[in-house]
Design a protein around this motif. Structure first.
Motif, short mmCIF file in Angstrom:
data_model
loop_
_atom_site.label_atom_id
_atom_site.label_comp_id
_atom_site.label_asym_id
_atom_site.label_seq_id
_atom_site.Cartn_x
_atom_site.Cartn_y
_atom_site.Cartn_z
N LEU A 1 -0.65 -9.34 -0.77
CA LEU A 1 -0.63 -7.91 -1.05
C LEU A 1 0.79 -7.37 -1.06
O LEU A 1 1.18 -6.61 -1.94
N TRP B 1 -7.37 -8.12 0.39
CA TRP B 1 -6.25 -9.00 0.06
C TRP B 1 -5.89 -9.90 1.23
O TRP B 1 -6.13 -9.55 2.39
N ARG C 1 -12.67 9.75 -0.70
CA ARG C 1 -12.00 8.74 -1.52
C ARG C 1 -11.42 7.66 -0.62
O ARG C 1 -10.99 7.95 0.50
N PHE C 2 -11.39 6.45 -1.13
CA PHE C 2 -10.79 5.36 -0.37
C PHE C 2 -9.28 5.48 -0.48
O PHE C 2 -8.72 5.39 -1.57
N LEU C 3 -8.65 5.67 0.67
CA LEU C 3 -7.22 5.93 0.68
C LEU C 3 -6.56 5.18 1.82
O LEU C 3 -7.16 4.97 2.85
N SER C 4 -5.31 4.83 1.63
CA SER C 4 -4.48 4.14 2.61
C SER C 4 -4.91 2.70 2.80
O SER C 4 -5.86 2.24 2.17
N SER C 5 -4.19 2.01 3.63
CA SER C 5 -4.46 0.59 3.79
C SER C 5 -4.37 0.19 5.25
O SER C 5 -3.78 0.89 6.06
N ALA D 1 4.46 -4.09 -8.19
CA ALA D 1 3.91 -2.87 -8.77
C ALA D 1 4.93 -1.73 -8.65
O ALA D 1 5.14 -0.95 -9.58
N TYR E 1 2.55 -8.41 -4.22
CA TYR E 1 2.07 -7.69 -5.39
C TYR E 1 2.52 -6.23 -5.36
O TYR E 1 2.88 -5.66 -6.39
N GLY E 2 2.50 -5.65 -4.16
CA GLY E 2 2.92 -4.26 -4.02
C GLY E 2 4.37 -4.07 -4.44
O GLY E 2 4.70 -3.09 -5.10
N VAL F 1 -7.24 -2.18 1.12
CA VAL F 1 -6.41 -1.23 0.39
C VAL F 1 -7.30 -0.24 -0.35
O VAL F 1 -8.11 -0.64 -1.19
N GLY F 2 -7.17 1.04 -0.03
CA GLY F 2 -7.93 2.06 -0.73
C GLY F 2 -7.47 2.20 -2.16
O GLY F 2 -6.28 2.13 -2.44
N ARG F 3 -8.42 2.41 -3.07
CA ARG F 3 -8.09 2.57 -4.48
C ARG F 3 -8.83 3.75 -5.09
O ARG F 3 -9.10 3.77 -6.28
N GLY F 4 -9.15 4.73 -4.27
CA GLY F 4 -9.85 5.89 -4.81
C GLY F 4 -11.35 5.70 -4.79
O GLY F 4 -11.99 5.97 -3.78
N ILE G 1 -5.79 -11.49 -10.43
CA ILE G 1 -5.13 -11.14 -9.18
C ILE G 1 -5.98 -11.67 -8.03
O ILE G 1 -7.21 -11.58 -8.09
#
Lengths: 156, 156
Positions: free
Chosen positions: A127, A122, A3-7, A134, A130-131, A113-116, A44
DNA sequence: ACTGTTCCCGTTGACGCCCATATAGCCCCA
DNA sequence: TGGGGCTATATGGGCGTCAACGGGAACAGT
């Protein structure tokens, strides 16, 4: 893990190239993506990047709209007509085209940025902004919810 | 015992590594975690660290939301973008990356705190401050006062 | 020919692998 | 029961590998 994870934030070099984080590249490979497909987020300044199955997700979204309405047509136009393929060079870099820069405001650095099931690109400061938003939304949500829910609750 | 219990403070060496307490490592092993998943707490300068089941729990929670609404996006942004995998070296150490330092304020030492199914990483002095607040809240509760009264300090 | 893209190489710094050391707790044995 | 040695843990450091990055050169499209 696939999975795409972390940034991570990487720099763009003089030739307009940027390294995709090694971890993301290995995920791409383990998922068997031959090419990466990038779509502009609607509201976005970010790009969604993933395999072609990314399209499935968007098409499912379009399917929820009434096909006679303008919205569905706009969405279809956007998803099918406003995407681009990204190619890796041998060192795992992609070139940052105007397609990417226009929508994101990216100039010298790219935040990945990983999103699964996909990842995003960004402009780093956007980013961060926006973070923070969120995060604030989630906090409000948590305070409005009854404590003691099960699945997603943090023991506190 | 199969749970993360008690706490310990370990030092970060010149190369940015820190030993995970041996007891926690044995719990990790007995639970069969191949890698550790870490996520930033929403409103507290601490990281939650656990196995992939921790990630699964969050993703299950996201699955309850309408995937095209803002909330689902925010949650995914938080779980995937503000999460990371931590890898042990052969001596049971992990490296303290900027990902960890930024959110926690950790600089030279790490406080590990068992939380049952996962553990937390703190900057030691912030942990002490937070612990004092938590104690005070519980004390007020027992005395029949409202929690979060005017004497309470904010987390810092 | 010119411009942008792709290949390939070198540099640098971060990280993982391996080994060494110190200290504290434990066990064994006389 | 006291002492010595063994072991496990935390910690330090050398070193090789790899990722990020910069740049030269080959190559292709216009």
């Amino acid at each position: 893990m696939n999975r795409f994870l972390s940034s991570a934030v990487n720099r763009i070099d003089a030739k307009g190239r940027v390294s995709v984080p090694a971890h993301f590249r290995s995920v791409v490979q383990s998922r068997g993506y031959a090419e990466l497909y990038a779509i502009r987020q609607l509201d976005i300044p970010a790009l969604d990047v993933g395999g072609l199955d990314l399209l499935d997700r968007y098409e499912a979204r379009i399917g929820l709209e009434d096909p006679f309405m303008q919205t569905a047509d706009d969405m279809s136009f956007f998803v099918h007509g406003d995407g681009a393929f990204l190619k890796f060079d041998q060192d795992g870099r992609i070139s940052v085209t105007d397609f990417i820069r226009e929508h994101t405001g990216i100039t010298t650095e790219v935040a990945f940025v990983g999103r699964g099931d996909f990842f995003q690109m960004w402009e780093p400061s956007k980013l961060a902004a926006y973070g923070a938003q969120a995060r604030a939304r989630l906090l409000r949500l948590r305070q409005g919810m009854k404590p003691g829910g099960e699945t997603g609750e943090q023991p506190e």
